[in-house]
Design an enzyme around this catalytic site. Structure first.
Site, PDB file in Angstrom:
ATOM      1  N   SER A  23      49.572  48.677  40.988  1.00 55.96           N
ATOM      2  CA  SER A  23      49.779  47.623  39.989  1.00 55.96           C
ATOM      3  C   SER A  23      50.244  48.211  38.668  1.00 55.96           C
ATOM      4  CB  SER A  23      48.473  46.856  39.760  1.00 55.96           C
ATOM      5  OG  SER A  23      48.571  46.007  38.641  1.00 55.96           O
TER       6      SER A  23
ATOM      7  N   TYR B 183      39.952  46.120  37.497  1.00 57.60           N
ATOM      8  CA  TYR B 183      41.025  45.973  38.485  1.00 57.60           C
ATOM      9  C   TYR B 183      41.997  47.152  38.397  1.00 57.60           C
ATOM     10  CZ  TYR B 183      45.338  44.292  40.604  1.00 57.60           C
ATOM     11  OH  TYR B 183      46.483  44.186  41.358  1.00 57.60           O
TER      12      TYR B 183
END
Length: 353
Positions: A145, A170
């Site tokens: 990501s 995350y």
């Protein structure tokens, strides 16, 4: 620009033509599109998902139903956090290539509910790596990501920059995935490629992402919360461009690099057959411009409420995609205007507006 006629030619045939490609997270947004692309190109695909309720399961079920129409697809409801189930799946089907897209997404949810991020993004990823280790996988392509860039302030974001300062759990789990994949690739010799996604949007997208959430609110006359008065920039990347990049990468496993210098390490490379690439549009757009395009596509004005930038969010993302362009010819070609038009068209159809 990538030619549509060239898409299936880019995706090579595995050594064992009967060997399927495993795609995890196939009821999710990107996994759905990747599974469909591969199957329609003639590849046997084992598509797996466990239907975690991060957002409405009706949308995941609708994607699953679309995939069920494709004969080349085999659908399996499996939790990748279940090590024995994953081990059995790999042993039974003997895949040579794996696209791992399953994860617990979202920066903000982890602030109040961290455990699912460890279960889905760390434990489950370990199970995938172990299955690759024991089943002679040729190539693992996995989702990272843009969130890993965290507090970085050098633009555009480059894979060759340090990413030791994540600002969300995350992001930390995705950085951990990259380190885990490198270790397994180094120790056990299989090729692995991590892709750092930048703000993916398009038909069948996630309802929590800006394009979908704003469209849904504006279409139904609800107020939208606009961070930092809309002075936020994102490298919005259309799903078709993302899928094209993934399928090209799948066919280009990295070779070991005997010349890698551990005294001057490059974060994007290593001695192992492991590589990290940014995959984005390389063209940040202001949030205000996105809202304007949605308003025009819906022919409705947004009801706006200005709010501060949420914890864990960043003001700007931008991908340096030169490495991916050089490696596989990646060249995103969908403008935000065109992408929003296509998304809103799908939204109207799906919601029968």
């Amino acid at each position: 620009m990538m030619s549509k006629d060239h898409k299936t030619e880019e995706l090579g045939t595995p050594k064992n033509s009967s060997s399927p490609i495993i795609v995890t997270g196939a009821a999710g947004f990107i996994g759905f599109h990747v599974s469909r692309r591969l199957a329609n190109a003639g590849f046997k695909v084992i598509a797996i998902d466990c239907f975690t309720p991060y957002y409405a399961l009706e949308l995941k079920e609708a994607r699953w139903a679309e995939l069920a129409k494709i004969k080349a697809l085999q659908l399996e409801r499996i939790d990748i956090a279940d090590a024995s189930a994953i081990a059995k799946l790999f042993a039974d089907h003997k895949p040579e290539r794996v696209i791992h897209l399953a994860a617990q997404p979202g920066v903000r949810r982890a602030l109040v509910e961290p455990q699912p991020y460890i279960d889905a993004n760390i434990t489950a990823f370990l199970n995938i790596l172990e299955a690759c280790r024991h089943n002679n996988i040729q190539h693992l392509v996995y989702a990272s990501s843009s969130s890993v860039y965290g507090a970085n302030r050098k633009f555009p974001f480059s894979e060759h920059d340090n990413v030791d300062h994540p600002v969300s759990l995350y992001a930390a789990t995705k950085k951990a995935n990259e380190a885990m994949a490198h270790a397994y690739s180094h120790l056990f010799g299989f090729a692995a490629t991590g892709l750092r996604f930048f703000t993916v949007y398009g038909p069948w997208g996630r309802p929590d992402m800006a394009v979908y959430a704003f469209t849904d609110a504006i279409a139904n006359g609800r107020e939208i919360s606009v961070s930092n008065a809309g002075k936020v920039w994102r490298d919005f990347t259309y799903i078709d461009d993302i899928v094209e990049g993934i399928t090209r990468v799948l066919d280009k496993p990295t070779a070991p690099n005997p010349d890698w210098d551990a005294t001057n390490p490059d974060p994007a490379t290593g001695a192992a057959p492991h590589r990290i690439y940014n995959i984005g549009n390389d063209n940040p757009e202001e949030l205000n411009d996105l809202i304007g395009l949605i308003e025009r596509a819906l022919n409705r004005k947004a009801i706006r409420k200005d709010v501060p930038l949420p914890p864990g969010d960043v003001l700007e993302t931008r991908a340096d995609i030169s490495d991916l362009r050089n490696a596989v010819g990646f060249a995103p070609s969908t403008s935000l205007e065109k992408g929003v038009e296509q998304f809103v068209s799908w939204y109207r159809s799906y919601h029968t507006l």
